[in-house]
Design a protein around this motif. Structure first.
Motif, PDB file in Angstrom:
ATOM      1  N   MET A  46      23.708 -21.712  42.433  1.00 20.55           N
ATOM      2  CA  MET A  46      25.169 -21.639  42.292  1.00 20.55           C
ATOM      3  C   MET A  46      25.824 -22.564  43.316  1.00 20.55           C
ATOM      4  O   MET A  46      25.450 -22.593  44.482  1.00 20.55           O
ATOM      5  CB  MET A  46      25.630 -20.205  42.549  1.00 20.55           C
ATOM      6  CG  MET A  46      27.056 -19.957  42.124  1.00 20.55           C
ATOM      7  SD  MET A  46      27.541 -18.258  42.487  1.00 20.55           S
ATOM      8  CE  MET A  46      26.964 -17.396  41.056  1.00 20.55           C
ATOM      9  N   PRO A  54      28.847 -23.981  45.791  1.00 21.36           N
ATOM     10  CA  PRO A  54      29.862 -23.306  46.615  1.00 21.36           C
ATOM     11  C   PRO A  54      31.152 -23.045  45.838  1.00 21.36           C
ATOM     12  O   PRO A  54      31.756 -21.976  45.973  1.00 21.36           O
ATOM     13  CB  PRO A  54      30.069 -24.274  47.774  1.00 21.36           C
ATOM     14  CG  PRO A  54      28.742 -24.961  47.904  1.00 21.36           C
ATOM     15  CD  PRO A  54      28.193 -25.085  46.501  1.00 21.36           C
ATOM     16  N   LEU A  74      30.725 -20.110  43.768  1.00 20.38           N
ATOM     17  CA  LEU A  74      30.686 -18.923  44.637  1.00 20.38           C
ATOM     18  C   LEU A  74      32.088 -18.476  45.019  1.00 20.38           C
ATOM     19  O   LEU A  74      32.410 -17.282  45.013  1.00 20.38           O
ATOM     20  CB  LEU A  74      29.941 -19.281  45.938  1.00 20.38           C
ATOM     21  CG  LEU A  74      28.524 -18.799  46.042  1.00 20.38           C
ATOM     22  CD1 LEU A  74      27.906 -19.292  47.330  1.00 20.38           C
ATOM     23  CD2 LEU A  74      28.470 -17.277  45.972  1.00 20.38           C
ATOM     24  N   PHE A  75      32.923 -19.463  45.354  1.00 13.49           N
ATOM     25  CA  PHE A  75      34.285 -19.156  45.780  1.00 13.49           C
ATOM     26  C   PHE A  75      35.060 -18.485  44.637  1.00 13.49           C
ATOM     27  O   PHE A  75      35.771 -17.494  44.841  1.00 13.49           O
ATOM     28  CB  PHE A  75      34.984 -20.444  46.232  1.00 13.49           C
ATOM     29  CG  PHE A  75      36.304 -20.189  46.868  1.00 13.49           C
ATOM     30  CD1 PHE A  75      36.400 -19.424  48.033  1.00 13.49           C
ATOM     31  CD2 PHE A  75      37.476 -20.685  46.301  1.00 13.49           C
ATOM     32  CE1 PHE A  75      37.626 -19.175  48.614  1.00 13.49           C
ATOM     33  CE2 PHE A  75      38.699 -20.435  46.885  1.00 13.49           C
ATOM     34  CZ  PHE A  75      38.786 -19.684  48.045  1.00 13.49           C
ATOM     35  N   THR A 127      33.737 -16.756  42.246  1.00 14.25           N
ATOM     36  CA  THR A 127      33.203 -15.392  42.100  1.00 14.25           C
ATOM     37  C   THR A 127      33.829 -14.459  43.121  1.00 14.25           C
ATOM     38  O   THR A 127      34.207 -13.324  42.823  1.00 14.25           O
ATOM     39  CB  THR A 127      31.668 -15.421  42.313  1.00 14.25           C
ATOM     40  OG1 THR A 127      31.122 -16.435  41.487  1.00 14.25           O
ATOM     41  CG2 THR A 127      31.055 -14.079  41.970  1.00 14.25           C
ATOM     42  N   LEU A 128      33.962 -15.009  44.358  1.00 21.81           N
ATOM     43  CA  LEU A 128      34.577 -14.230  45.424  1.00 21.81           C
ATOM     44  C   LEU A 128      35.991 -13.810  45.047  1.00 21.81           C
ATOM     45  O   LEU A 128      36.381 -12.640  45.186  1.00 21.81           O
ATOM     46  CB  LEU A 128      34.598 -15.086  46.699  1.00 21.81           C
ATOM     47  CG  LEU A 128      35.389 -14.532  47.876  1.00 21.81           C
ATOM     48  CD1 LEU A 128      34.688 -13.307  48.424  1.00 21.81           C
ATOM     49  CD2 LEU A 128      35.525 -15.584  48.965  1.00 21.81           C
ATOM     50  N   ALA A 184      35.965 -11.134  42.425  1.00 24.44           N
ATOM     51  CA  ALA A 184      35.572  -9.833  42.977  1.00 24.44           C
ATOM     52  C   ALA A 184      36.742  -9.203  43.725  1.00 24.44           C
ATOM     53  O   ALA A 184      37.039  -8.015  43.576  1.00 24.44           O
ATOM     54  CB  ALA A 184      34.369  -9.995  43.911  1.00 24.44           C
ATOM     55  N   ALA A 185      37.434 -10.032  44.524  1.00 25.00           N
ATOM     56  CA  ALA A 185      38.576  -9.521  45.279  1.00 25.00           C
ATOM     57  C   ALA A 185      39.656  -9.018  44.325  1.00 25.00           C
ATOM     58  O   ALA A 185      40.239  -7.946  44.528  1.00 25.00           O
ATOM     59  CB  ALA A 185      39.129 -10.614  46.199  1.00 25.00           C
ATOM     60  N   VAL A 192      38.843  -5.685  42.872  1.00 24.65           N
ATOM     61  CA  VAL A 192      39.044  -4.581  43.795  1.00 24.65           C
ATOM     62  C   VAL A 192      40.531  -4.302  43.993  1.00 24.65           C
ATOM     63  O   VAL A 192      40.974  -3.156  44.026  1.00 24.65           O
ATOM     64  CB  VAL A 192      38.371  -4.901  45.157  1.00 24.65           C
ATOM     65  CG1 VAL A 192      38.789  -3.882  46.200  1.00 24.65           C
ATOM     66  CG2 VAL A 192      36.866  -4.933  44.995  1.00 24.65           C
ATOM     67  N   LEU A 193      41.315  -5.387  44.117  1.00 20.78           N
ATOM     68  CA  LEU A 193      42.718  -5.212  44.484  1.00 20.78           C
ATOM     69  C   LEU A 193      43.613  -4.818  43.320  1.00 20.78           C
ATOM     70  O   LEU A 193      44.605  -4.120  43.513  1.00 20.78           O
ATOM     71  CB  LEU A 193      43.255  -6.499  45.136  1.00 20.78           C
ATOM     72  CG  LEU A 193      42.638  -6.809  46.504  1.00 20.78           C
ATOM     73  CD1 LEU A 193      43.005  -8.215  46.950  1.00 20.78           C
ATOM     74  CD2 LEU A 193      43.119  -5.786  47.532  1.00 20.78           C
ATOM     75  N   GLN A 251      58.836   8.052  39.491  1.00 20.61           N
ATOM     76  CA  GLN A 251      58.540   9.360  40.064  1.00 20.61           C
ATOM     77  C   GLN A 251      58.382  10.431  38.979  1.00 20.61           C
ATOM     78  O   GLN A 251      58.828  10.245  37.846  1.00 20.61           O
ATOM     79  CB  GLN A 251      59.617   9.741  41.070  1.00 20.61           C
ATOM     80  CG  GLN A 251      59.621   8.780  42.260  1.00 20.61           C
ATOM     81  CD  GLN A 251      60.418   9.299  43.428  1.00 20.61           C
ATOM     82  OE1 GLN A 251      60.143  10.357  43.966  1.00 20.61           O
ATOM     83  NE2 GLN A 251      61.417   8.545  43.823  1.00 20.61           N
TER      84      GLN A 251
END
Lengths: 142, 142, 142
Positions: free
Chosen positions: A1, A3, A6-7, A9-10, A13-14, A17-18, A31
């Motif tokens: 892979m 870089p 990879l970035f 993918t990062l 992933a973030a 999660v967020l 409310q």
């Protein structure tokens, strides 16, 4: 892979999660409150209806979900011959949910024909309230 | 660090972040409710016991934790000479937690010998309820 | 981007995700409870004050925020001529928040001159309680 891959993918992933956290924050801007009525006491019924109306006035009718759940001895609040029947019409007009407990109805041989026209029904009042609390609704027991 | 190692690190980090979220979701599949009794009123005691039984019937006894916490004037519900004593045995048989407040007992010079056999004790009823709410249990005050 | 830079980015992203979770955990170490008073019943007022005091004793005064919110028929608890007036002074001395509902005051033509000196005010009791529940405070209705 590489870089670069990879970035990417990062970042994905973030985001994974967020995004639910962001969705939660957005959702909680609206409310919600569930108001429990379990007393056979017209003064409490009026207080519950006042609470519903005040919450809508304070927060804006379109900014808050309000449900009144009547169960046990509180079921009488939502009957056709309830002492607060005229106010039930107003509550329904204002989109306040009025929910009667079918468990209580069965145990007291009450049918939908005995109930105020236009109200809603839940299989079990307490279980419905638990569900709402689990969804993050505030709980008020007047 | 090689890209492959980086990727592994990334996956581990994502797992570290996501696994508690997944654990939380799994945990919340099981439901929990704490029912407060603080009135010296056998009608309320019966309602609390009805609520506990109905929740178990609706959700399945093995899918929900139910605790009844008696404190203040509600402590009498869990005494040996309680008007609902026969129903306490049934509740214990059904794994409904029956918890008496030791603060109230001390203030009213009540000892465990005065209490119904087989119930549980908490140092302070209100603090126990707060703990349960903090753990995500629903709160019902009949 | 070099692998080293990628790794740093990864760490920063993980920190961004994890730090609010850590902050939440730290925040929830401090406890909070909002106690509702909506009955015109001095026995309930005494019970609410007992609950507040016991929570402070059990958890430590500096470890827990306690508010008593009086609204509807419960407003009388916080009036200057309240039957529990001597205990209100003690509660304020112990940093228990005593909050009166201004909605109820307006509806009952009650002014601040009628209220116990030193208490606090909220625009609407129910909305304030909802806000506290949304912030993660435990809710107790004695």
């Amino acid at each position: 892979m590489k870089p670069t891959a990879l970035f990417a993918t990062l970042l994905l992933a973030a985001a994974a999660v967020l995004s639910p956290i962001a969705a939660q924050a957005e959702k909680s801007a609206r409310q919600h409150v569930v108001i429990q009525v379990s007393d056979n006491d017209p003064a409490k019924w009026n207080l519950a209806l006042n609470n519903a109306r005040n919450v809508q006035t304070d927060l804006g009718k379109d900014k808050v979900d309000v449900e009144i759940v009547a169960y046990g001895p509180g079921l009488n609040m939502l009957k056709a011959d309830s002492k607060v029947a005229p106010r039930l019409a107003q509550a329904l007009d204002s989109s306040v949910g009025l929910m009667a407990c079918e468990n209580t109805m069965r145990n007291t041989k009450t049918t939908k024909a005995d109930m105020y026209n236009g109200i809603s029904y839940v299989a079990a009042g307490v279980t419905h309230i638990m569900k709402r609390e689990g969804e993050g609704w505030a709980y008020i027991r007047p």
